[in-house]
Write an enzyme that holds these catalytic residues in place. Structure first.
Site, PDB file in Angstrom:
ATOM      1  N   GLN A 236      -8.313   2.169   1.655  1.00  0.00           N
ATOM      2  CA  GLN A 236      -7.609   1.729   2.866  1.00  0.00           C
ATOM      3  C   GLN A 236      -6.536   0.688   2.563  1.00  0.00           C
ATOM      4  OE1 GLN A 236     -10.558   0.469   5.737  1.00  0.00           O
ATOM      5  NE2 GLN A 236     -11.792   2.323   5.481  1.00  0.00           N
ATOM      6  N   CYS A 237      -5.968   0.760   1.397  1.00  0.00           N
ATOM      7  CA  CYS A 237      -4.963  -0.216   0.962  1.00  0.00           C
ATOM      8  C   CYS A 237      -3.561   0.344   1.202  1.00  0.00           C
ATOM      9  CB  CYS A 237      -5.167  -0.521  -0.523  1.00  0.00           C
ATOM     10  SG  CYS A 237      -3.960  -1.661  -1.236  1.00  0.00           S
ATOM     11  N   GLY A 238      -2.597  -0.543   1.350  1.00  0.00           N
ATOM     12  CA  GLY A 238      -1.212  -0.094   1.501  1.00  0.00           C
ATOM     13  C   GLY A 238      -0.683   0.589   0.250  1.00  0.00           C
ATOM     14  N   LEU A 239      -1.354   0.378  -0.888  1.00  0.00           N
ATOM     15  CA  LEU A 239      -0.952   1.004  -2.153  1.00  0.00           C
ATOM     16  C   LEU A 239      -1.710   2.300  -2.434  1.00  0.00           C
ATOM     17  CD1 LEU A 239      -0.938  -2.253  -4.348  1.00  0.00           C
ATOM     18  CD2 LEU A 239       1.057  -1.093  -3.363  1.00  0.00           C
ATOM     19  N   THR A 240      -2.606   2.673  -1.543  1.00  0.00           N
ATOM     20  CA  THR A 240      -3.492   3.811  -1.812  1.00  0.00           C
ATOM     21  C   THR A 240      -2.721   5.125  -1.981  1.00  0.00           C
ATOM     22  OG1 THR A 240      -5.357   2.780  -0.652  1.00  0.00           O
ATOM     23  CG2 THR A 240      -5.413   5.181  -0.917  1.00  0.00           C
TER      24      THR A 240
END
Length: 239
Positions: free
Chosen positions: A112-116
């Site tokens: 659930q990360c912006g970098l996922t």
């Protein structure tokens, strides 16, 4: 005459007790001082030499013992990534020595990360392109950064494999910082510190490992997987 003179001198100095010792020093009655002093000096030197030898032996023994302990300590320390055993998503032990001869990219992942999206997409591309040449990607889910990996191992694996077609292994969820950090990550951080300290800063930090299990580089979370393709190729090309 000599006998009389000696008796006379002794009787004279008996009346002057404070000077008698000085008189003896100036006569031969105080048994040969030179011979006595020499004997004592020789004994002192012998004792001193023995003490020095004993001290030197103790020093060398101490150094040898410390050296042996240091060597034993060093030999018990992990020398490469291949010395570790980790858990897979099902809780089974995985000996990382099975990856000898492979180039490894070790990544702490989150769902659930912006970098996922960017990282999972590029990791899949890298793996598809180089897996037959000896690249392995080892993904370790971690929930320590913004609680962005809250799911179970099964949920994490389903997410990565279904949405991003991840074919590389995804291991048991771990901690990468703090006292409960998994030993593998403690080792990785000790070998390759970060720009602002050794701790992992965020999701998708990356460690590049050569075929011998040595960590050769570390990349920030914002470093895209495809941007390190050239580094991976160099390691793959090495015999």
């Amino acid at each position: 005459m000599t006998h009389f003179s000696t008796r006379f001198l002794i009787s004279r100095y008996l009346t002057r007790p404070r000077s008698f010792s000085s008189f003896l020093k100036r006569t031969h009655f105080n048994s040969p001082p030179v011979a006595s002093d020499s004997s004592l000096l020789i004994k002192a030197r012998v004792l001193h030499s023995r003490a020095e030898i004993s001290s030197t032996k103790s020093l060398f023994l101490g150094l040898n013992l410390r050296g042996d302990r240091t060597m034993a300590s060093q030999s018990s320390q992990p020398q490469s990534v291949h010395d570790f055993t980790v858990k897979d998503a099902r809780g089974n032990d995985v000996d990382l020595s099975t990856y000898k001869g492979k180039v490894l990219l070790i990544v702490n992942v989150a769902s659930q990360c912006g970098l996922t999206n960017s990282n999972y997409t590029e990791l899949a591309k890298l793996y598809g392109k180089y897996k037959d040449q000896g690249l392995e990607i080892l993904a370790f889910p971690c929930n320590q950064f913004g609680a962005q990996e809250p799911g179970s191992n099964e949920e994490i694996q389903e997410f990565a494999c279904t949405r991003f077609k991840a074919e590389y292994p995804i291991f048991d969820k771990v901690e990468v910082n703090g006292s409960n950090a998994t030993p593998l990550y403690k080792y990785l951080k000790s070998v390759k510190g970060g720009l602002f300290g050794d701790g992992i800063k965020w999701n998708f930090s990356k460690f590049l490992v050569n075929k011998e299990g040595r960590v050769v580089d570390r990349y920030a979370p914002t470093t895209s997987p495809l941007s390190i393709e050239k580094d991976i190729k160099k390691l793959l090309e090495k015999a």
